[in-house]
Design an enzyme around this catalytic site. Structure first.
Site, PDB file in Angstrom:
ATOM      1  CG  ASP A 298      -2.208   0.868   0.839  1.00  0.00           C
ATOM      2  OD1 ASP A 298      -2.152   1.655  -0.130  1.00  0.00           O
ATOM      3  OD2 ASP A 298      -3.220   0.780   1.551  1.00  0.00           O
TER       4      ASP A 298
HETATM    5  C1  BGC Z   1      -4.988   3.289  -0.099  1.00  0.00           C
HETATM    6  C2  BGC Z   1      -5.136   2.261  -1.182  1.00  0.00           C
HETATM    7  C3  BGC Z   1      -4.984   2.910  -2.532  1.00  0.00           C
HETATM    8  C4  BGC Z   1      -3.643   3.595  -2.580  1.00  0.00           C
HETATM    9  C5  BGC Z   1      -3.331   4.212  -3.916  1.00  0.00           C
HETATM   10  C6  BGC Z   1      -3.742   4.146  -0.276  1.00  0.00           C
HETATM   11  O1  BGC Z   1      -3.763   5.230   0.581  1.00  0.00           O
HETATM   12  O2  BGC Z   1      -4.960   2.637   1.153  1.00  0.00           O
HETATM   13  O3  BGC Z   1      -6.358   1.601  -1.063  1.00  0.00           O
HETATM   14  O4  BGC Z   1      -5.124   1.971  -3.546  1.00  0.00           O
HETATM   15  O5  BGC Z   1      -3.599   4.599  -1.591  1.00  0.00           O
HETATM   16  O6  BGC Z   1      -4.087   5.319  -4.145  1.00  0.00           O
END
Ligand code: BGC
Length: 764
Positions: A298
């Protein structure tokens, strides 16, 4: 030369060039199997180029998390040109994607195309309802179609990978990200996961290469939805049994449906950050489940292992993440800085890097990116697809199906179409932005059909709008916190006035679309701001109120549940919100949704969920205080999981099981007769719950193990048959062993988790 000759010469040259290319770049030979093409490519790659494939950068403008200080456009472009970037996220639009893809393909030594990721969470530009709302439809075909619409739009702007579906089961209404998942139940969550994965990717691996499908990503692996007290990014500490039985099944279902990528999660799980968790990523995902796609971290979650206190510095965080099976680093800037050295110094085995790179390249080959890196970059298709009529029709259909009727006394609904004076009250009724919900990076602000606009299309009534009070003060921007909870009541008087002279008052109240989602945990589940007061004030002058709720999570509304005659759960329904709500209010669509999460009576009940455990003192048999309850409020939810009304009524009778006792492995066939006993045609979700009476690990009081969405004309009866096999009858112990144990089981079949017809059987 005549035209024919010219064409022939052209074709000859093209073939010659492609043969020469294939010789220079033998992995471009389409006739070879993918694994061989990967071998051929990897043989040519330096360790730095391999690490580059494991590096993902955000595009140059949007951020969905804190921007690391290492990141700047100059460095990103340099790395891109040096072949040190394997993927980018949040680059969008044919022009923009083409520009970065061109650098990767035409300016780097090996010309490996980028995989372009984006958070297509509930649509790209034409937005469908938030995922929690879609889950309320219990309609897997509709959910799959909605993902297809999203994939069609995203793939038309250059995107070939979505960071969805979010398959996090959660019991926590306080957690803002419940809006992104399918609610509190692993069984329903698994079915939704399959619908979304196949909607995005197609049904087979071959479908992935089509131009209108994109790779999906099951996230967040794992247990992110169990953050303590529902506080975003908080600690998760749960038993293995809960992990295996409640958290992992939707991930497993997604893997079995062929999902090509996983994203790990921000949280620690029982002391170990998910990003550095070998047990999750290597033992379970890549081991037991044989997953052969790749895992992306993530946003900056590799680096965050330092803040977790699990790694002393970036090098150790990298070592731990790669060793644990995190294949791609999203925005930590660590793999690109540390990994090649870690391999050279022997701290990370090159075979681990090879394994990660192979997985990433495999998905790129499967998407067909090596065969045509610009396949998703067709400006004509972009123009024709984005916001098309078909896409709008698709999200409208999904929006209607997502609405849940929670209460309808005095038959206030559906509204009469002529001769009525209707007062429409609440700032959200005239809001074209909030209904788009959270996670709508690519949409344009203020593009939803508002409830006011939807209702204005029914011209037989006299409609008057008054906002009563604002919900937000301050500007609407994606990453900024909005200033909510105005205290200004100066609009109350005007609202009271129109309400007093109306036949029916429709009040649209709830949360703004940006009050749920990532980083939006709440400790209150009431109506924000002065909305509760407004509701009570209007009730004093006209109790004929239809309350239309907008929200991204379960709310606790005990006063409304007790006093307001009609309540419609309308979530954040996306671009077509107003049309969907109006069609339901006027009875042009008979609501059929059922709650995918329990709605508490107050926030103190959280976490509250239907498939809880009994306790040793479940009832007050002795009439004393020593039983499992609260002294100030009932322990049941306000509105239970699986609950939802219709304008018609359904009667259940003749519940049958094909035998009284079964051997392990035999199918238990359950049937029930359902009759539409009311005055409208309608749809009903027939739900089957089981309870294992006594087992080697205590089992929940009820578990959903089957459902079917049926359509019944008024007066019609249907026999619904649902089958239980070992897959539904067993459970995982704390070591991850799946057990089907002999003993007696109860079953319940009905239209909600709180009541139904009951019967039972035995496994010998
Ligand atoms: C989120 C993810 C997301 C990623 C990219 C993160 O802050 O937890 O779910 O896909 O950002 O935007």
């Amino acid at each position: 030369m005549n035209t024919k000759k010219l064409i022939a010469a052209g074709i000859f040259t093209l073939i010659t060039i492609s043969i020469m290319n294939a010789q220079k770049k033998p992995h471009l030979d389409k006739t070879k199997p993918i694994e061989e093409r990967i071998d051929l490519l990897m043989k040519q790659m330096t360790i730095e180029e391999k690490v580059g494939q494991m590096n993902q950068y955000n595009g140059f403008w949007e951020v969905t998390g804190p921007a690391p200080k290492e990141g700047n456009a100059e460095l990103k472009y340099k790395h891109l040109r040096d072949g040190l970037v394997g993927s980018m996220l949040s680059v969008r639009g044919v022009k923009e994607v083409k520009a970065v893809q061109k650098i990767a393909v035409e300016e780097t030594r090996l010309g490996i195309p980028l995989i372009i990721g984006f958070d297509v969470i509930h649509g790209y530009k034409t937005l469908s309802p938030i995922p929690l709302a879609e889950a309320a439809s219990w309609d897997m075909d509709a959910i799959k179609k909605s993902a297809q619409v999203a994939a069609a739009e995203a793939s038309a702007v250059g995107i070939n990978w979505t960071f969805g579906p979010n398959v996090d089961v959660s019991h926590e209404a306080r957690w803002g990200r419940v809006m992104e998942g399918a609610g509190e139940d692993a069984y329903l969550g698994s079915k939704v996961a399959i619908a979304r994965v196949t909607g995005f990717q197609g049904d087979t691996k071959a479908d992935l290469a089509k131009v209108n499908t994109i790779a999906a990503c099951a996230k967040h692996f794992a247990a992110y939805g169990f953050a303590e007290a529902g506080r975003e990014y908080n600690t998760v500490d749960i038993s293995n049994s809960r992990l295996y039985n409640e958290v992992l099944p939707p991930f497993h279902a997604a893997a079995e449906a062929g999902v090509r990528t996983f994203m790990n999660s921000f949280n620690i799980l029982n002391g170990i950050p998910a990003t550095g968790n070998s047990f999750l990523q290597r033992d379970i995902l890549k081991g037991k489940w044989n997953f052969d796609g790749f895992v992306v971290s993530d946003w900056a979650s590799v680096r965050e292992m330092i803040a977790h206190g699990f790694a002393k510095d970036g090098a150790e965080a990298t070592q731990k993440a790669v060793t644990a099976g995190s294949d791609m680093d999203m925005e930590s800037y660590l793999y690109v800085a540390e990994l090649a050295n870690l391999v050279k110094s022997g701290k990370v085995k090159e075979s681990l890097v090879d394994d990660a790179v192979r997985r990433i390249l495999r998905v790129k080959f499967e998407l067909g990116l090596f065969d045509d890196p610009y396949k998703y970059c067709d400006e004509k298709r972009e123009k024709a697809t984005i916001g098309s009529k078909a896409n709008n029709d698709g999200v409208l259909d999904m929006a209607k199906k997502s609405i849940v009727l929670l209460k309808n006394e005095k038959n206030l609904l559906p509204l009469q179409k002529i001769g009525q004076k209707i007062a429409l009250i609440g700032a959200l009724a005239n809001d074209k932005n909030s209904p788009l919900g959270s996670w709508r990076i690519a949409s344009d602000d203020n593009t939803a059909v508002s409830v006011l606009e939807g209702m204005q299309q029914y011209k037989g009534n006299e409609l008057t709008f008054e906002k009563g009070a604002d919900l937000t003060v301050g500007k609407t921007a994606f990453v900024e916190e909005l200033v909510f909870n105005t205290t200004d009541k100066s609009g109350f008087e005007a609202a009271r006035k129109v309400a007093a002279s109306a036949d029916v008052v429709v009040m649209v109240l709830g949360e703004h679309g940006f009050q749920s989602g990532e980083g939006r945990s709440r400790t209150n589940l009431d109506l924000p701001g002065v909305q509760q007061e407004l509701l009570e004030e209007i009730y004093k002058v006209n109790p004929n109120i239809v309350l239309v709720l907008n929200n991204g999570r379960p709310l606790a509304l005990p006063w409304a549940a007790a006093h307001i005659p009609a309540i419609v759960e309308a979530w954040h329904l996306g671009t077509q919100t107003g049309n969907a709500v109006a069609q339901v209010l006027y009875g042009d669509y008979n609501p059929s949704g059922k709650l995918p999460m329990s709605f508490p009576r107050n926030v103190g009940q959280c976490p509250i969920y239907y498939n809880n455990y009994s306790t040793g003192r479940p009832t007050n048999g002795e009439g004393n205080v020593f039983w499992s309850h609260y002294t100030d409020v009932e322990k049941t939810p306000q509105f239970p999981f699986g609950f939802g009304l219709s304008y018609t009524t359904f009667d259940y009778k003749n519940l049958r099981i094909n035998k009284a006792a079964f051997a392990k492995g035999e199918s238990v066939v359950v049937s029930v007769e359902v009759t539409n006993s009311g005055n409208y045609d309608g749809k009903e979700v027939v739900q089957l719950y089981i309870h294992d009476d006594a087992a080697s690990l205590a089992r929940p009081v009820k578990e959903l193990k089957g459902f079917e969405l049926i359509t019944l004309k008024k007066g019609e009866t249907k026999t619904v048959t649902l089958t239980l096999t070992d897959k539904e009858l067993g459970f995982f112990d704390n070591d991850g062993n799946y057990l089907v144990e002999p003993g007696t089981f109860k079953i319940m079949v009905g239209g909600s988790s709180d009541k139904g017809l009951e019967s039972g059987f035995e496994i010998k």
